[in-house]
Write a protein that holds these residues in place. Structure first.
Motif, mmCIF file in Angstrom:
data_model
loop_
_atom_site.group_PDB
_atom_site.id
_atom_site.type_symbol
_atom_site.label_atom_id
_atom_site.label_comp_id
_atom_site.label_asym_id
_atom_site.label_seq_id
_atom_site.Cartn_x
_atom_site.Cartn_y
_atom_site.Cartn_z
ATOM 1 N N GLN A 1 0.561 7.115 -6.507
ATOM 2 C CA GLN A 1 -0.397 7.965 -6.904
ATOM 3 C C GLN A 1 0.319 9.363 -6.532
ATOM 4 O OE1 GLN A 1 -3.875 5.262 -5.263
ATOM 5 N NE2 GLN A 1 -3.170 6.477 -3.735
ATOM 6 N N GLN B 1 -6.539 14.680 -6.853
ATOM 7 C CA GLN B 1 -6.275 13.291 -6.497
ATOM 8 C C GLN B 1 -6.042 12.320 -7.566
ATOM 9 O OE1 GLN B 1 -9.260 11.839 -3.964
ATOM 10 N NE2 GLN B 1 -8.437 10.115 -3.445
ATOM 11 N N THR C 1 -5.447 1.553 -9.268
ATOM 12 C CA THR C 1 -5.705 0.196 -8.758
ATOM 13 C C THR C 1 -4.512 -0.376 -8.296
ATOM 14 O OG1 THR C 1 -5.379 -0.839 -11.067
ATOM 15 C CG2 THR C 1 -7.472 0.183 -10.532
ATOM 16 N N GLN D 1 0.957 -1.261 -0.060
ATOM 17 C CA GLN D 1 -0.010 0.093 -0.053
ATOM 18 C C GLN D 1 0.794 1.355 0.022
ATOM 19 O OE1 GLN D 1 -3.265 0.154 -0.557
ATOM 20 N NE2 GLN D 1 -3.386 2.485 -0.266
ATOM 21 N N LYS E 1 -7.360 6.703 -12.008
ATOM 22 C CA LYS E 1 -8.537 7.708 -11.931
ATOM 23 C C LYS E 1 -7.868 8.945 -11.407
ATOM 24 C CE LYS E 1 -12.535 4.796 -10.860
ATOM 25 N NZ LYS E 1 -13.608 4.783 -9.935
ATOM 26 N N GLU F 1 -6.055 8.118 -8.008
ATOM 27 C CA GLU F 1 -6.233 6.698 -7.411
ATOM 28 C C GLU F 1 -5.973 5.733 -8.500
ATOM 29 O OE1 GLU F 1 -10.368 6.406 -6.107
ATOM 30 O OE2 GLU F 1 -10.331 7.815 -4.524
ATOM 31 N N GLU G 1 0.590 4.329 -2.897
ATOM 32 C CA GLU G 1 0.486 5.827 -2.181
ATOM 33 C C GLU G 1 1.489 6.446 -3.009
ATOM 34 O OE1 GLU G 1 -0.013 5.822 2.066
ATOM 35 O OE2 GLU G 1 -2.031 4.648 1.994
#
Length: 120
Positions: free
Chosen positions: A10, A37, A41, A3, A48, A39, A7
């Motif tokens: 992103q 922002q 996958t 994760q 996105k 995001e 991050e």
């Protein structure tokens, strides 16, 4: 994939896409656009990109068309700047949260003015 790595990717994509839109795009339709922002996958196949567009309805529509027409260019530039095995497919999403917060701020100011008028 961890994760923390997602991050970081992103945030890096958010910075790079913002810079590309601000400095590299020459489309006159694109007005004041802010990337709020990104995001991605877990498999890094789709990203996105949430954007906020300032202006009236006509300016927003023109900027939206300009952004969507430049998707390929932005994806290619992101691929060059960020070394990933596969560059994610980009999808723009219109972020209305800034408009909503502006609306709430105006309502709060109106309530404050009404309260001051009642006290007088």
């Amino acid at each position: 994939m961890g994760q923390l790595r997602i991050e970081k990717i992103q945030e890096l994509m958010k910075q790079e896409i913002s810079q590309i839109i601000l400095q590299e795009l020459k489309d006159p339709r694109i007005g004041f656009v802010t990337v709020t922002q990104v995001e991605v996958t877990r498999d890094l196949s789709i990203a996105k990109v949430y954007v906020s567009i300032m202006g009236n309805e006509e300016q927003i529509a023109k900027s939206w068309k300009g952004l969507n027409s430049s998707l390929g260019f932005i994806r290619r530039e992101v691929g060059h700047r960020i070394r990933l095995r596969v560059t994610p497919e980009l999808k723009f999403v219109l972020d209305k949260s800034l408009d909503y917060s502006d609306h709430i701020q105006k309502l709060l100011l109106q309530i404050e003015r009404d309260e001051q008028n009642k006290e007088q």
